[in-house]
Scaffold this active site. Structure first.
Site, PDB file in Angstrom:
ATOM      1  N   ARG A 246      -3.422   4.870  -2.147  1.00  0.00           N
ATOM      2  CA  ARG A 246      -3.099   3.450  -1.342  1.00  0.00           C
ATOM      3  C   ARG A 246      -2.930   2.514  -2.496  1.00  0.00           C
ATOM      4  O   ARG A 246      -2.007   1.448  -2.440  1.00  0.00           O
ATOM      5  CB  ARG A 246      -4.589   3.314  -0.824  1.00  0.00           C
TER       6      ARG A 246
ATOM      7  N   GLU B 107       0.989  -4.960  10.910  1.00  0.00           N
ATOM      8  CA  GLU B 107       0.433  -3.640  10.943  1.00  0.00           C
ATOM      9  C   GLU B 107       1.072  -2.959  11.764  1.00  0.00           C
ATOM     10  O   GLU B 107       1.064  -3.036  13.155  1.00  0.00           O
ATOM     11  CB  GLU B 107      -1.013  -3.733  11.078  1.00  0.00           C
TER      12      GLU B 107
ATOM     13  N   GLU C 122       1.747   3.694   3.023  1.00  0.00           N
ATOM     14  CA  GLU C 122       2.102   3.299   4.458  1.00  0.00           C
ATOM     15  C   GLU C 122       3.638   3.302   4.471  1.00  0.00           C
ATOM     16  O   GLU C 122       4.413   2.137   4.536  1.00  0.00           O
ATOM     17  CB  GLU C 122       1.624   1.789   4.475  1.00  0.00           C
TER      18      GLU C 122
ATOM     19  N   HIS D 292       2.637  -3.740   6.557  1.00  0.00           N
ATOM     20  CA  HIS D 292       1.431  -2.810   6.412  1.00  0.00           C
ATOM     21  C   HIS D 292       1.710  -1.937   7.671  1.00  0.00           C
ATOM     22  O   HIS D 292       2.451  -1.886   8.653  1.00  0.00           O
ATOM     23  CB  HIS D 292       0.249  -2.926   6.343  1.00  0.00           C
TER      24      HIS D 292
ATOM     25  N   HIS E  82       0.934  -1.274   0.014  1.00  0.00           N
ATOM     26  CA  HIS E  82       0.001   0.036   0.016  1.00  0.00           C
ATOM     27  C   HIS E  82       1.018   1.146  -0.133  1.00  0.00           C
ATOM     28  O   HIS E  82       1.797   1.469   0.857  1.00  0.00           O
ATOM     29  CB  HIS E  82      -0.816  -0.037   1.110  1.00  0.00           C
TER      30      HIS E  82
HETATM   31  O1  0X9 Z   1      -6.924  -3.553   4.182  1.00  0.00           O
HETATM   32  C1  0X9 Z   1      -5.829  -4.087   4.362  1.00  0.00           C
HETATM   33  O2  0X9 Z   1      -5.306  -4.605   3.232  1.00  0.00           O
HETATM   34  C2  0X9 Z   1      -4.953  -4.219   5.575  1.00  0.00           C
HETATM   35  N1  0X9 Z   1      -5.060  -2.867   6.187  1.00  0.00           N
HETATM   36  S1  0X9 Z   1      -4.455  -1.413   5.749  1.00  0.00           S
HETATM   37  O3  0X9 Z   1      -4.665  -0.575   6.627  1.00  0.00           O
HETATM   38  N2  0X9 Z   1      -2.882  -1.777   5.869  1.00  0.00           N
HETATM   39  O4  0X9 Z   1      -4.834  -1.547   4.249  1.00  0.00           O
HETATM   40  C3  0X9 Z   1      -5.567  -5.229   6.201  1.00  0.00           C
HETATM   41  C4  0X9 Z   1      -5.268  -6.650   5.620  1.00  0.00           C
HETATM   42  C5  0X9 Z   1      -5.921  -7.742   6.571  1.00  0.00           C
HETATM   43  N3  0X9 Z   1      -6.154  -8.765   5.961  1.00  0.00           N
HETATM   44  C6  0X9 Z   1      -4.976  -9.721   5.804  1.00  0.00           C
HETATM   45  N4  0X9 Z   1      -3.958  -9.869   6.450  1.00  0.00           N
HETATM   46  N5  0X9 Z   1      -5.271 -10.550   4.886  1.00  0.00           N
HETATM   47 ZN    ZN Z   2      -1.879  -1.862   4.089  1.00  0.00          ZN
END
Ligand code: 0X9
Ligand code: ZN
Length: 306
Positions: free
Chosen positions: A123, A267, A68, A193, A65
């Protein structure tokens, strides 16, 4: 001030130059290969980090993304720390002697460039593969894992647009092809992320627990304990769908279903005070603590995974 810095956010041109420089400076530890090109034809460079020939491998990607920024900063920090402490730090020396780390410092390069030049909060990638009026596919919705079902959108204007097909994007394809090609050696997949301070593992496309849930939960707990030992940073950990929210087409679920049983999404900091705009003075503590988690998971792979 034209030098690359580990305690600052670096624009793409500096990161590319850095990949060449670090490979040149540590030829016995680091080599650079290209795994593909982006939508806008930028080269996707991967760093192979480790001593000697390929052994059990851990694949690490950052910057799927665009906004980030702490994520690419971590990948650079990791490679720097690895090269700098090899032969000095006992654990790092052992890890690099016995494991190979494949590090992709920026997966979504075009998007990252866009956040530096046009829109800091961008993003997605920068493709127009659907031929509509909106640009960009969410690369963490474009992998072939329950593609475009839950927590994903088929509207090209959405921030979570899944793209016209699974692996429709050149960036996704390059990563998926590289992993498929090296599937025998890759034992763990780590994706970075921000933000929210969580360590997530499959599944995200279903609330059903992964077959190896209990072991993943133990590995995640140990990693989070290691991370928190430095600055007492609070981290949640658990299956992605119930810990953050459900998503489909995400890279970690795809890697897991390909057979990579240790598949995690970090994260990183923070929990929302600055969000994606994490100040540069927090790069160092964030990367230091995250190193502890990555070294912890890597030691586990080294010891227990054949
Ligand atoms: O939405 C996303 O892709 C992730 N959060 S972000 O704020 N960095 O965009 C979370 C991904 C959660 N899903 C998996 N880990 N598969
Ligand atoms: Zn992300």
């Amino acid at each position: 001030n034209r030098r690359h810095s580990y305690s600052k956010y670096n624009k793409w041109e500096k990161i590319v130059a850095w990949t060449a420089n670090i490979a040149a400076k540590y030829p016995d530890l680091v080599s650079r290969t290209q795994i593909g090109t982006t939508t806008e034809e930028r080269p996707m460079y991967l760093l192979k980090v480790g001593k000697g020939s390929v052994k059990k491998a851990i694949f690490i990607d950052c910057g799927i993304h665009a906004r980030e920024w702490i994520s690419p900063a971590f990948c650079q920090w990791f490679v720097n720390e690895a090269t700098k402490t090899y032969g000095k730090n006992k654990l790092m020396t052992k890890l690099l002697n016995r494991l190979t780390f494949y590090v992709l410092p920026v997966l979504n390069i075009d998007g990252y460039v866009w956040t530096w030049t046009a829109d800091r909060m961008w993003r997605k990638n920068r493709s127009n593969s659907s031929n509509t009026n909106c640009i960009g596919t969410d690369l963490n919705r474009n992998f072939d894992s329950a593609w475009c079902t839950i927590g994903s959108s088929d509207d090209s204007c959405s921030e979570i647009y899944c793209g016209p097909a699974a692996e429709s994007e050149k960036e996704t394809k390059a990563v998926a092809n590289f992993i498929r090609h090296n599937i025998q050696s890759i034992k763990a997949y780590l994706s970075f992320h921000s933000y929210s301070q969580m360590l997530l593992y499959p599944y995200s496309y279903t609330y059903e627990l992964a077959p190896t849930h209990d072991e993943l939960n133990n590995v995640a707990k140990a990693a989070v304990d290691a991370l928190s030992s430095l600055y007492s940073t609070k981290y949640k950990y658990g299956p992605s769908a119930s810990t953050i929210y459900p998503t489909s087409g995400s890279s970690d679920d795809w890697a897991y279903d390909e057979g990579i049983k240790y598949s995690f999404t970090f994260e990183l900091r923070d929990r929302g005070k600055y969000g994606f705009l994490l100040p540069e003075n927090l790069i160092k503590p964030t990367c230091e603590e995250t190193m502890l988690a990555v070294k912890n998971i890597s030691s586990y792979i080294l010891r227990y995974v054949s």
